[in-house]
Design a protein around this motif. Sequence first.
Motif, PDB file in Angstrom:
ATOM      1  N   ARG A  56      28.031  10.624  31.577  1.00  0.00           N
ATOM      2  CA  ARG A  56      29.077  10.568  30.389  1.00  0.00           C
ATOM      3  C   ARG A  56      28.763   9.275  29.429  1.00  0.00           C
ATOM      4  NH1 ARG A  56      34.942   8.998  30.754  1.00  0.00           N
ATOM      5  NH2 ARG A  56      36.023  10.043  29.492  1.00  0.00           N
ATOM      6  N   ARG A  57      28.621   9.289  28.229  1.00  0.00           N
ATOM      7  CA  ARG A  57      28.414   8.087  27.398  1.00  0.00           C
ATOM      8  C   ARG A  57      29.419   7.765  26.331  1.00  0.00           C
ATOM      9  NH1 ARG A  57      25.973   4.416  28.408  1.00  0.00           N
ATOM     10  NH2 ARG A  57      24.951   3.898  26.491  1.00  0.00           N
ATOM     11  N   PRO A  58      29.909   6.541  26.266  1.00  0.00           N
ATOM     12  CA  PRO A  58      30.853   6.117  25.294  1.00  0.00           C
ATOM     13  C   PRO A  58      30.393   6.219  23.764  1.00  0.00           C
ATOM     14  CG  PRO A  58      29.920   4.227  26.069  1.00  0.00           C
ATOM     15  CD  PRO A  58      29.347   5.073  26.995  1.00  0.00           C
ATOM     16  N   VAL A  59      31.326   6.560  22.807  1.00  0.00           N
ATOM     17  CA  VAL A  59      31.150   6.875  21.414  1.00  0.00           C
ATOM     18  C   VAL A  59      31.817   5.650  21.025  1.00  0.00           C
ATOM     19  CG1 VAL A  59      31.243   8.110  19.196  1.00  0.00           C
ATOM     20  CG2 VAL A  59      30.652   9.274  21.704  1.00  0.00           C
ATOM     21  N   LYS A  60      31.140   4.823  20.292  1.00  0.00           N
ATOM     22  CA  LYS A  60      31.819   3.609  19.754  1.00  0.00           C
ATOM     23  C   LYS A  60      32.001   3.853  18.196  1.00  0.00           C
ATOM     24  CE  LYS A  60      30.137   0.471  23.215  1.00  0.00           C
ATOM     25  NZ  LYS A  60      29.545  -0.563  23.610  1.00  0.00           N
ATOM     26  N   GLY A  61      33.335   3.141  17.697  1.00  0.00           N
ATOM     27  CA  GLY A  61      33.499   3.356  16.250  1.00  0.00           C
ATOM     28  C   GLY A  61      32.641   2.155  15.497  1.00  0.00           C
ATOM     29  N   LYS A  62      33.223   1.983  14.563  1.00  0.00           N
ATOM     30  CA  LYS A  62      32.713   0.952  13.400  1.00  0.00           C
ATOM     31  C   LYS A  62      32.686  -0.391  13.957  1.00  0.00           C
ATOM     32  CE  LYS A  62      33.529   3.625   9.143  1.00  0.00           C
ATOM     33  NZ  LYS A  62      34.058   3.605   7.888  1.00  0.00           N
ATOM     34  N   PHE A  63      33.708  -0.596  14.630  1.00  0.00           N
ATOM     35  CA  PHE A  63      34.080  -1.914  15.196  1.00  0.00           C
ATOM     36  C   PHE A  63      33.705  -2.136  16.601  1.00  0.00           C
ATOM     37  CE2 PHE A  63      37.151  -1.209  11.806  1.00  0.00           C
ATOM     38  CZ  PHE A  63      36.515  -2.041  10.702  1.00  0.00           C
ATOM     39  N   GLY A  64      32.777  -1.487  17.001  1.00  0.00           N
ATOM     40  CA  GLY A  64      32.533  -1.521  18.407  1.00  0.00           C
ATOM     41  C   GLY A  64      33.230  -1.024  19.605  1.00  0.00           C
ATOM     42  N   HIS A  65      34.398  -0.457  19.238  1.00  0.00           N
ATOM     43  CA  HIS A  65      35.316  -0.112  20.107  1.00  0.00           C
ATOM     44  C   HIS A  65      35.054   1.277  20.537  1.00  0.00           C
ATOM     45  CE1 HIS A  65      38.349  -3.623  19.500  1.00  0.00           C
ATOM     46  NE2 HIS A  65      37.779  -3.180  18.339  1.00  0.00           N
ATOM     47  N   ILE A  66      35.341   1.640  21.840  1.00  0.00           N
ATOM     48  CA  ILE A  66      35.204   3.050  22.273  1.00  0.00           C
ATOM     49  C   ILE A  66      35.911   3.911  21.619  1.00  0.00           C
ATOM     50  CG2 ILE A  66      35.128   4.782  24.106  1.00  0.00           C
ATOM     51  CD1 ILE A  66      33.948   2.110  25.870  1.00  0.00           C
ATOM     52  N   ILE A  67      35.685   5.040  20.963  1.00  0.00           N
ATOM     53  CA  ILE A  67      36.823   5.942  20.396  1.00  0.00           C
ATOM     54  C   ILE A  67      36.884   7.288  21.037  1.00  0.00           C
ATOM     55  CG2 ILE A  67      36.687   4.774  18.059  1.00  0.00           C
ATOM     56  CD1 ILE A  67      34.535   7.054  17.197  1.00  0.00           C
ATOM     57  N   ASP A  68      35.711   7.627  21.773  1.00  0.00           N
ATOM     58  CA  ASP A  68      35.565   8.965  22.426  1.00  0.00           C
ATOM     59  C   ASP A  68      34.285   8.781  23.573  1.00  0.00           C
ATOM     60  OD1 ASP A  68      35.868  11.430  23.209  1.00  0.00           O
ATOM     61  OD2 ASP A  68      35.431  12.259  21.390  1.00  0.00           O
ATOM     62  N   HIS A  69      34.294   9.942  24.245  1.00  0.00           N
ATOM     63  CA  HIS A  69      33.082  10.005  25.480  1.00  0.00           C
ATOM     64  C   HIS A  69      32.293  11.340  24.910  1.00  0.00           C
ATOM     65  CE1 HIS A  69      35.353   7.007  27.310  1.00  0.00           C
ATOM     66  NE2 HIS A  69      33.983   6.635  27.941  1.00  0.00           N
ATOM     67  N   VAL A  70      31.168  11.251  25.291  1.00  0.00           N
ATOM     68  CA  VAL A  70      30.299  12.601  25.131  1.00  0.00           C
ATOM     69  C   VAL A  70      29.482  12.790  26.427  1.00  0.00           C
ATOM     70  CG1 VAL A  70      28.298  11.492  24.129  1.00  0.00           C
ATOM     71  CG2 VAL A  70      28.747  13.964  23.315  1.00  0.00           C
ATOM     72  N   LYS A  71      29.298  13.986  26.540  1.00  0.00           N
ATOM     73  CA  LYS A  71      28.150  14.220  27.889  1.00  0.00           C
ATOM     74  C   LYS A  71      26.973  14.137  27.480  1.00  0.00           C
ATOM     75  CE  LYS A  71      31.864  15.833  30.700  1.00  0.00           C
ATOM     76  NZ  LYS A  71      32.098  17.045  30.645  1.00  0.00           N
ATOM     77  N   ALA A  72      26.077  13.868  28.310  1.00  0.00           N
ATOM     78  CA  ALA A  72      24.547  13.730  27.945  1.00  0.00           C
ATOM     79  C   ALA A  72      23.914  14.272  29.431  1.00  0.00           C
ATOM     80  CB  ALA A  72      24.262  12.196  27.798  1.00  0.00           C
ATOM     81  N   LYS A  73      22.608  14.574  29.379  1.00  0.00           N
ATOM     82  CA  LYS A  73      21.612  14.856  30.107  1.00  0.00           C
ATOM     83  C   LYS A  73      20.301  14.100  30.309  1.00  0.00           C
ATOM     84  CE  LYS A  73      19.801  19.278  31.954  1.00  0.00           C
ATOM     85  NZ  LYS A  73      19.674  20.727  31.724  1.00  0.00           N
ATOM     86  N   VAL A  74      20.083  13.651  31.473  1.00  0.00           N
ATOM     87  CA  VAL A  74      18.929  13.064  31.873  1.00  0.00           C
ATOM     88  C   VAL A  74      17.561  14.017  31.344  1.00  0.00           C
ATOM     89  CG1 VAL A  74      17.340  11.649  33.070  1.00  0.00           C
ATOM     90  CG2 VAL A  74      19.812  11.123  33.126  1.00  0.00           C
ATOM     91  N   VAL A  75      16.808  13.832  30.362  1.00  0.00           N
ATOM     92  CA  VAL A  75      15.618  14.865  30.186  1.00  0.00           C
ATOM     93  C   VAL A  75      14.507  14.220  30.508  1.00  0.00           C
ATOM     94  CG1 VAL A  75      16.978  16.263  28.710  1.00  0.00           C
ATOM     95  CG2 VAL A  75      15.871  14.348  27.660  1.00  0.00           C
ATOM     96  N   GLY A  76      14.057  12.751  30.344  1.00  0.00           N
ATOM     97  CA  GLY A  76      12.816  12.359  30.678  1.00  0.00           C
ATOM     98  C   GLY A  76      12.872  10.995  31.139  1.00  0.00           C
ATOM     99  N   TRP A  77      11.752  10.429  31.464  1.00  0.00           N
ATOM    100  CA  TRP A  77      11.750   8.939  31.903  1.00  0.00           C
ATOM    101  C   TRP A  77      10.454   8.386  32.070  1.00  0.00           C
ATOM    102  CZ3 TRP A  77      10.035   6.649  36.499  1.00  0.00           C
ATOM    103  CH2 TRP A  77       9.201   7.477  37.653  1.00  0.00           C
TER     104      TRP A  77
END
Length: 199
Positions: A56-77
């Motif tokens: 789960r990754r934070p989604v930041k707004g214009k001023f750097g504040h966390i406004i939401d979260h989004v799911k993500a998946k590790v696909v490469g390294w």
Amino acid sequence: TVAESATTLSDIKEALISIECLLGNISNDKSEEISFDSEGDKWRTDGHEWIGKRLRRPVKGKFGHIIDHVKAKVVGWLSADESDFFDENGIPAALWHVLWEDGDEEDLEDFEVREGFRSLIESGDSPDFSGEHGIWNSPRDRDCWVKLVANANTMGAFAFALYLLGDRALHYISMLTKDARFTEEEWDDHCYISGEGGN
């Protein structure tokens, strides 16, 4: 439709669950469409235990504040030897490539991936969970909402259940229409620059 013909309390409950299931099915279908093409990229897609794990990754707004979260998946390294990245101490460091549920991509350091796992677990989900839970952040969120609907006996309880469904649906619809909105914004930019009109 079920929603239009609802006249009793149980009809309304059934209608809400039907709408949620419809949105959930569309959401699950959409998440299956998002894929990572490693052909043209340098990323390794196997050889590490984190490949395929969810976070789960934070989604930041214009001023750097966390406004939401989004799911993500590790696909490469890339190992520290393979990556051209150096950590804050100037030491070569491994990188992980993640794909967000809305199609965006991001490269993360070790500590960021671990934070994403921790955040997902704190939200009631699991990095290893491969089931589908539609528009909800976690299976726990969906279960709580279904119980709320099943036990709703007052107008206030129904209003709250409807509010929660709407809140999740708006977030999901925003993600679904992101590509269309971006295309429209590109067209508007083209029309403005070329003087061909626009919206």
